[in-house]
Design an enzyme around this catalytic site. Sequence first.
Site, PDB file in Angstrom:
ATOM      1  N   HIS A 109      51.859 -85.065  37.262  1.00  0.00           N
ATOM      2  CA  HIS A 109      52.641 -85.046  36.022  1.00  0.00           C
ATOM      3  C   HIS A 109      51.902 -85.670  34.837  1.00  0.00           C
ATOM      4  O   HIS A 109      52.247 -85.409  33.681  1.00  0.00           O
ATOM      5  CB  HIS A 109      53.981 -85.755  36.241  1.00  0.00           C
ATOM      6  N   ASP A 130      55.994 -63.659  35.345  1.00  0.00           N
ATOM      7  CA  ASP A 130      55.847 -62.362  36.012  1.00  0.00           C
ATOM      8  C   ASP A 130      54.394 -62.162  36.443  1.00  0.00           C
ATOM      9  O   ASP A 130      53.518 -61.921  35.624  1.00  0.00           O
ATOM     10  CB  ASP A 130      56.291 -61.246  35.064  1.00  0.00           C
TER      11      ASP A 130
END
EC number: 2.3.1.-
Length: 456
Positions: free
Chosen positions: A166, A382
Amino acid sequence: MASFPPSLVFTVRRKEPILVLPSKPTPRELKQLSDIDDQEGLRFQVPVIMFYKRKLSTEGEDPVKVIREALAEALAFYYPFAGRLIEGPNRKLMVDCTSEGVLFIEADADIELNQLIGDTIDPGTYLDELLHDVPGSEGILGCPLLLIQVTRFRCGGWAFAIRLNHTMSDTLGLVQFLTTIAEFTRGAEGAPSVPPVWQREFLAARQPPFIPFQHHEYEQVIDTTPDDNKKSMTHKSFFFGPKEIRAIRSHLPLHHRSTSSTFDVLTACLWRCRTCALVLDPKKTVRISCAASGRGKHDLHVPRGYYGNVSAFPATVLRAGMISTSPLEYAMEGVKKAKARMTGEYLRSVADLMVTKGRPLYTVVGNYIVSDMTRVGLDTIDFGWGKPVYGGPARAFPLISFYGRFKDNKGEDGIVVLICLPEAAMKRFQEELKKMTGEHVDGPFDYKPIKVVSKL
């Protein structure tokens, strides 16, 4: 072996992890992280996961091969991800851009996608199977900064799971990187549509530091938590569709029902239920910290393509007894106050605080952090198989809940919330939640206007 639910057992067969390197030579250099990036509270690994259905137009294409090759292409532009973190003076984090690569696992599971996803989704239950924790990879320093596992299901569907250090990025930065991978999987050539920008000095502490705000989220508090709340933790996910949100809204005065956001209403409900479930001393101070992005703030002009952390966790402090016994409106006003604190100047104040106070950890006592990931774009990635059935957080942490977008079997859009609590507290939490999401008979509201005042 994994089981979800108890009657469902499946096996995942993994190949040995490999290191995927950038597709072409990249600069060997040291790059400092920002003073927002390297705070103690971001020195952990955060997992996200995406599930994809079989697509006839991609028959014969292997998602493992497609993504592995596109990942190498993307790393040529995001080459710091292929390096390793080291510490400089005063624990200052920097990336040694060694091009050692990121960990990648190819796997197959003898299960179908629709057995894992139904009316809701609980990725934390089987995450260890779909994102294997490679021994020795979990550290912050000197370890791969990304771990990726692509798992094929026997139905032709598949899962993409990734674990991010992170300190390198927030979820919006991660989505920018994943979007680049997706562009390459779909045949893009040349540079990414949004070229990555490092420029971590953008959020370096000012000289001299200037801290005009009181940062409740970093106040250090003596831990008087009951032992029962420190026992083994359990993970669950909860789905909130339109029906559940309407039920929660019905607990509010009429003038708040149409003017309060879904985030405000849901977060207030969760905070109240969680506070009740933990059975805290009524006089104990508790915090709600709302993870908020500085992107788009008028007083913080974030460079386009910047993929570092641009988030803070502004908090409101109230008494546990007031949260538990007051109308829902009281908790919701606390949530709104926390959100309203977030500005570009507030974020810069956090950076200055980090340097001045030695990069303190956020408050862990009586704190509840919520991170809304419903709009970051994980549900739109996608890779050539269309949008994911689910794209979002994969697991909660003891103090942190994540929100993700999800459409159930009825086609109903809603929010999945991942919760982590001690087992006994989780049972009480579910009981409290039923009270809030069950049928609520509307009647005259005898609430008096509530003014929320932080109790310090």
